[in-house]
Motif scaffolding. Structure first.
Motif, mmCIF file in Angstrom:
data_model
loop_
_atom_site.group_PDB
_atom_site.id
_atom_site.type_symbol
_atom_site.label_atom_id
_atom_site.label_comp_id
_atom_site.label_asym_id
_atom_site.label_seq_id
_atom_site.Cartn_x
_atom_site.Cartn_y
_atom_site.Cartn_z
ATOM 1 N N GLU A 76 0.818 -1.217 0.000
ATOM 2 C CA GLU A 76 0.000 0.000 0.000
ATOM 3 C C GLU A 76 0.851 1.267 0.000
ATOM 4 O OE1 GLU A 76 -4.028 -1.776 2.139
ATOM 5 O OE2 GLU A 76 -2.607 -0.612 3.346
ATOM 6 N N LEU A 109 -4.835 -1.086 -2.515
ATOM 7 C CA LEU A 109 -5.200 -1.423 -1.139
ATOM 8 C C LEU A 109 -5.295 -2.938 -1.042
ATOM 9 C CD1 LEU A 109 -7.955 1.209 -0.246
ATOM 10 C CD2 LEU A 109 -5.558 1.197 0.449
ATOM 11 N N GLY A 118 -6.593 1.010 5.258
ATOM 12 C CA GLY A 118 -6.643 1.549 3.905
ATOM 13 C C GLY A 118 -7.288 2.927 3.864
#
Length: 583
Positions: free
Chosen positions: A258, A264, A540
């Motif tokens: 990420e 993600l 995320g």
């Protein structure tokens, strides 16, 4: 002083001396006449040594097929469906199950049991769902989908499916698959799994009189071993699945992927609650989701339908609880085979490694046949252990298990399953005034004795049960105190709390009157899953707030999830959750 971080939620006590109960609430082992006892349990009177001489050796386990007289009264038709992952073998077996007038599916995971029950009910075949932690009965159902440990060996079926039959060779759970293989009474028994099991199953069933037919399958979609490694993590692309074998590494790799700002990651590993694993998989499969890469352990090897384009091994070594070792050929094939699911967007699968040094082992494993499974797991029934205990009246369950297994006689086609976890639990419950069956019940429960919090949970349940005969959840757990984890350590602790709540639910299905708070435990367990999912999404979402991703559908999902959490925790503010994610 408690050493456990969840002491505000769970109140654990030491297993101090407790008052003696006036007898067991279960089966007490009294000084019964031996013949009466034998004929109280039909499987015991089929012991070969007893038949031949009028005497018997309780440790003689050389003829386990005689333990299942209901199945032995029937000449079963055995269909072995064998082939690699993604070959349609289970699909074919399930078609037979759907067409049958009555049937049962036995799988290794709750996720699989859920999936099959849902499939059959959707096909207008009423199907019950039975696992260690839940029981959903459908009116008029003559089919059941269950985890293999729940297999009913007293009922008759027209069709039975035992999935992942190669797990007869599993050192801890193999005996449950052997029990289902030998004990299920069904006109047709469909076994699905690795071709490496075929010779063993043929040998085991030689003495049963069953008719065996083997059907081989080929993979439906191509799997291409790449000749070059991943190299840089900047080469990660949509649909990739990175494999590693510890939760610490899973979150390290998730952060690394990420950090590139392009993807993600959903995560899947064994200690995540099953519902959380399912939701993480759905997020990864959803083309509109920003979570387009998966970081996972070998937990993806079975039980989840995943649209994976490429499997990337970060390592080909794992710690198996005893030592760090190379993955076996079967393990490499099982995991690699998840790439390129037939009928999905990625119909051609690819597999590679992060490092070039691992490619030779990957390629050689994929080119090799899986080693034959030589032996199946076996474990004595409670009936045998109970009768054996009459010869050792002063011994606790721990000593009975050790002595029995030390003396056990088995044929070359079997091995005694590893009972290390059972012995750990037995050492705890032997200190308490419980009957043999009660102790045995705690020993076979899904308690993780390597998890400190989960082990303390089992100990406290057993202590309270011995003291009072009734275990109220609120005596050791305070509902309403669960929170979104603020760190990896807190996440691990919440996973442990989930295990304790699952254990309570499991016990409530077996000692319902003594564990009456199933509904409360189930609701708190669901909240645990929600909080874990919230934490995973926050990892995320935090990056999205920094402008690396458009808000899109994930923010809507986040808002919905927060509203669910506020239903249970009115004081939980979105701002405080965001601050938690930043920590």
């Amino acid at each position: 002083m408690s050493r456990f971080p969840f002491r505000s939620r769970f109140f654990f006590y030491s297993a101090a001396p407790v008052p003696k109960l006036r007898g067991s609430r279960f089966l007490s082992v009294k000084k019964l006449d031996t013949y009466f006892y034998l004929y109280s349990f039909p499987g015991l009177r089929h012991l070969s040594s007893f038949r031949s001489s009028g005497k018997f050796d309780l440790t003689d386990l050389t003829h386990p097929h005689t333990w299942y007289p209901v199945a032995r009264r029937k000449k079963r038709n055995i269909f072995l469906h064998v082939g690699p992952t993604n070959s349609g073998k289970t699909y074919t077996a399930l078609e037979s199950l759907e067409r049958s007038s009555s049937g049962v599916y036995c799988g290794p995971l709750r996720l699989l049991a859920w999936e099959i029950a849902q499939r059959l009910n959707k096909a207008n075949v009423p199907c019950n769902l039975i696992t260690g932690q839940e029981k959903k009965e459908i009116e008029g159902a003559r089919h059941s989908s269950l985890t293999v440990e729940m297999a009913d060996i007293t009922s008759d079926y027209q069709c039975a499916v035992i999935d992942e039959i190669q797990m007869v060779g599993c050192r801890t759970r193999g005996f449950s698959f052997t029990r289902a293989l030998l004990g299920i009474s069904s006109d047709e028994v469909h076994l699905c799994g690795d071709p490496a099991t075929v010779p063993l199953i043929k040998r085991i069933l030689e003495v049963t009189g069953d008719v065996i037919k083997v059907q081989h399958y080929e993979r439906l979609s191509p799997l291409i071993p790449l000749k070059v490694p991943l190299g840089s993590f900047s080469n990660i692309r949509k649909g990739d699945c990175v494999i590693t074998f510890s939760r610490r590494e899973i979150y390290r790799l998730k952060k690394r992927v990420e950090a590139g700002g392009k993807h993600l990651c959903s995560v899947v590993y064994g200690s995540l609650p099953p519902t959380t694993r399912t939701k993480q998989a759905k997020m990864f499969n959803d083309e509109s989701s920003e979570f387009d890469v998966l970081v996972a352990s070998d937990a993806i090897g079975m039980g989840l339908n995943l649209n994976i384009s490429r499997i990337i091994f970060s390592t080909l070594e794992k710690f198996d609880g005893v030592c760090t070792r190379d993955l076996t050929v079967s393990e490499v094939k099982q995991i690699a085979g998840r790439a390129g699911r037939y009928g999905s967007k990625f119909s051609t699968g690819e597999v590679t490694c992060v490092d070039a040094k691992d490619l030779p082992l990957l390629h050689s494993s994929l080119e090799s046949s899986s080693p034959l499974i030589e032996r199946a797991g076996l474990f004595p029934t409670f009936d045998l252990l109970s009768l054996y205990s009459r010869l050792h009246t002063n011994a606790g369950l721990h000593d009975i298990l050790e002595q029995f297994l030390e003396k056990a006689k088995i044929s070359s086609d079997y091995f005694i399953s590893d009972c290390e976890e059972m012995l750990k639990v037995a050492a705890v419950v032997d200190k308490l005034p419980l009957g043999l069956h009660e102790k045995y019940l705690f020993c076979i429960s899904p308690a993780d004795m390597n998890d400190e919090i989960a082990a303390q949970g089992l100990t406290q349940f057993a202590v309270n049960y011995a003291k009072k005969g009734v275990v109220r959840l609120k005596e050791i757990f305070t509902p309403g105190t669960l929170q979104v984890p603020k760190s990896q350590t807190a996440l691990k602790e919440l996973e442990s709390v989930h295990k304790v709540l699952e254990l309570y639910v499991w016990l409530s299905f077996r000692i319902e009157d003594s564990f009456p708070d199933r509904e409360l435990a189930s609701s708190q367990k669901a909240i645990c899953s929600l909080l874990i999912e919230e934490f995973l999404e926050r990892l995320g979402f935090h990056r999205m707030l920094r402008g690396k991703f458009p808000r899109g559908s994930l923010s809507l999902q986040k808002d919905t999830q927060s509203s669910i959490l506020r239903k249970y925790f009115p004081r939980l503010e979105a701002e405080s959750q965001l601050e938690s994610a930043k920590d």
